[in-house]
Design an enzyme around this catalytic site. Sequence first.
Site, PDB file in Angstrom:
ATOM      1  NE  ARG A  13      -2.658   1.069   3.489  1.00 34.06           N
ATOM      2  CZ  ARG A  13      -3.429   0.881   4.564  1.00 34.06           C
ATOM      3  NH1 ARG A  13      -4.693   0.512   4.429  1.00 34.06           N
ATOM      4  NH2 ARG A  13      -2.937   1.059   5.775  1.00 34.06           N
TER       5      ARG A  13
ATOM      6  CE  LYS B  95      -2.474   4.729   6.908  1.00 34.76           C
ATOM      7  NZ  LYS B  95      -3.598   5.417   7.528  1.00 34.76           N
TER       8      LYS B  95
ATOM      9  CD  GLU C  89     -11.997   6.272   4.816  1.00 31.88           C
ATOM     10  OE1 GLU C  89     -11.416   5.218   5.115  1.00 31.88           O
ATOM     11  OE2 GLU C  89     -11.517   7.112   4.035  1.00 31.88           O
TER      12      GLU C  89
HETATM   13  N1  PXG Z   1      -9.606   4.768   6.942  1.00 31.84           N
HETATM   14  C1  PXG Z   1      -8.713   5.737   7.173  1.00 31.84           C
HETATM   15  C2  PXG Z   1      -8.984   7.112   6.710  1.00 31.84           C
HETATM   16  C3  PXG Z   1      -7.528   5.431   7.856  1.00 31.84           C
HETATM   17  O1  PXG Z   1      -6.629   6.381   8.090  1.00 31.84           O
HETATM   18  C4  PXG Z   1      -8.270   3.132   8.040  1.00 31.84           C
HETATM   19  C5  PXG Z   1      -9.410   3.494   7.347  1.00 31.84           C
HETATM   20  C6  PXG Z   1      -8.081   1.703   8.459  1.00 31.84           C
HETATM   21  O2  PXG Z   1      -7.083   1.084   7.663  1.00 31.84           O
HETATM   22  P1  PXG Z   1      -6.130  -0.078   8.242  1.00 31.84           P
HETATM   23  O3  PXG Z   1      -5.239  -0.415   7.088  1.00 31.84           O
HETATM   24  O4  PXG Z   1      -5.393   0.489   9.419  1.00 31.84           O
HETATM   25  O5  PXG Z   1      -7.009  -1.176   8.634  1.00 31.84           O
HETATM   26  C7  PXG Z   1      -7.301   4.108   8.301  1.00 31.84           C
HETATM   27  C8  PXG Z   1      -6.060   3.763   9.023  1.00 31.84           C
HETATM   28  C9  PXG Z   1      -3.822   6.840  13.776  1.00 31.84           C
HETATM   29  C10 PXG Z   1      -3.918   5.688  12.859  1.00 31.84           C
HETATM   30  O6  PXG Z   1      -2.711   7.077  14.268  1.00 31.84           O
HETATM   31  C11 PXG Z   1      -4.747   5.745  11.767  1.00 31.84           C
HETATM   32  C12 PXG Z   1      -4.812   4.667  10.909  1.00 31.84           C
HETATM   33  C13 PXG Z   1      -4.093   3.544  11.139  1.00 31.84           C
HETATM   34  C14 PXG Z   1      -3.265   3.501  12.247  1.00 31.84           C
HETATM   35  C15 PXG Z   1      -3.191   4.584  13.120  1.00 31.84           C
HETATM   36  O7  PXG Z   1      -4.827   7.511  14.002  1.00 31.84           O
HETATM   37  N2  PXG Z   1      -5.627   4.796   9.859  1.00 31.84           N
END
Ligand code: PXG
Length: 308
Positions: free
Chosen positions: A53, A152, A185
Amino acid sequence: MTEMKIFIDGKWVSRKSAKISVFDHGVLYGDGVFEGIRAYGGRVFRLNAHLSRLQRSAALTSLVIPLTAAKLEKLIYEGLKRNRLQDAYIRLLVTRGEGDLGLDPRCCPKPNVIIIIDKLALFPEKCYREGLQAVIAQTRRTNPDALDPTIKSMNYLNNILAKIEANRQGVPEAIMLNAKGYVCECTGDNVFYVKDRVVVTPPVSAGILEGITRAAVIEIIRKKTSFAIKESLFTPQELFSADEVFFTGTAAEIIPVTLINKRPIGTGAPGAVTQELVGHFKQLIKSEASSTQPASPQRRGSIGLRLS
Ligand code: PXG
């Protein structure tokens, strides 16, 4: 306590010494990409998926990651050792690097790879037992035509605006809709609901980040349960009338949601389907943490693809 060691500019340094130039376009413009990754029992969960990713996010922003996937994997495991952590949160960033004022990325010759490894602050334990509260944000998720949410990027202001709404209303998370009013989301998690043993989540085309936890949960539902799984668009009304709602994310894992806009979801307590999925997810983490050989990094190919 061992002192935290951070990888920046090719070296492991102390937290105090981990500094970045004010001319880095990551600072000036939020120009860069990142991953939030977890390690359990000394093994990094789904590292291949995270590195793929990251590579994709970089390619779509014409950013060349100066290290191979194999090297990044090595550094992450080295970081876990240096920080003496088995269960950890890993933040891997690639910023555009130092340049001039002015947003042209061509003035930044050297992208900056940063690895921060720390313990994780999850939602409070009480939220997992009793369910999380959320609101539906007024702030809409960025339109994919303007900024592709599958990238991301280090530019999270859209999500932060929704988080501020949640803060103002005294709840931990906000659900964001897309420009058409469909559920998209959360600020840092993906959304699922359950109705009559069918589990539903928005498709990537809704304008979401394709979460790695989301993918793991879909895989679990298909392989380990008798529930149906459907990726389709839905409105907030479907959340309000759902049997269960839960969020997924690297930091949150799977968390039940029991109150949205002060309206109770289902019975108002974490539901049986969510709890079953949490059980399977814990098993998955355990089984992947105890498998001996990390998947070969070569299979991912090298990072550094430039789209032009
Ligand atoms: N949507 C968004 C906008 C994200 O930023 C997810 C979904 C979930 O994706 P994953 O691959 O983690 O299942 C994310 C992930 C933080 C933090 O520090 C944010 C994420 C992941 C880890 C930590 O707030 N975002």
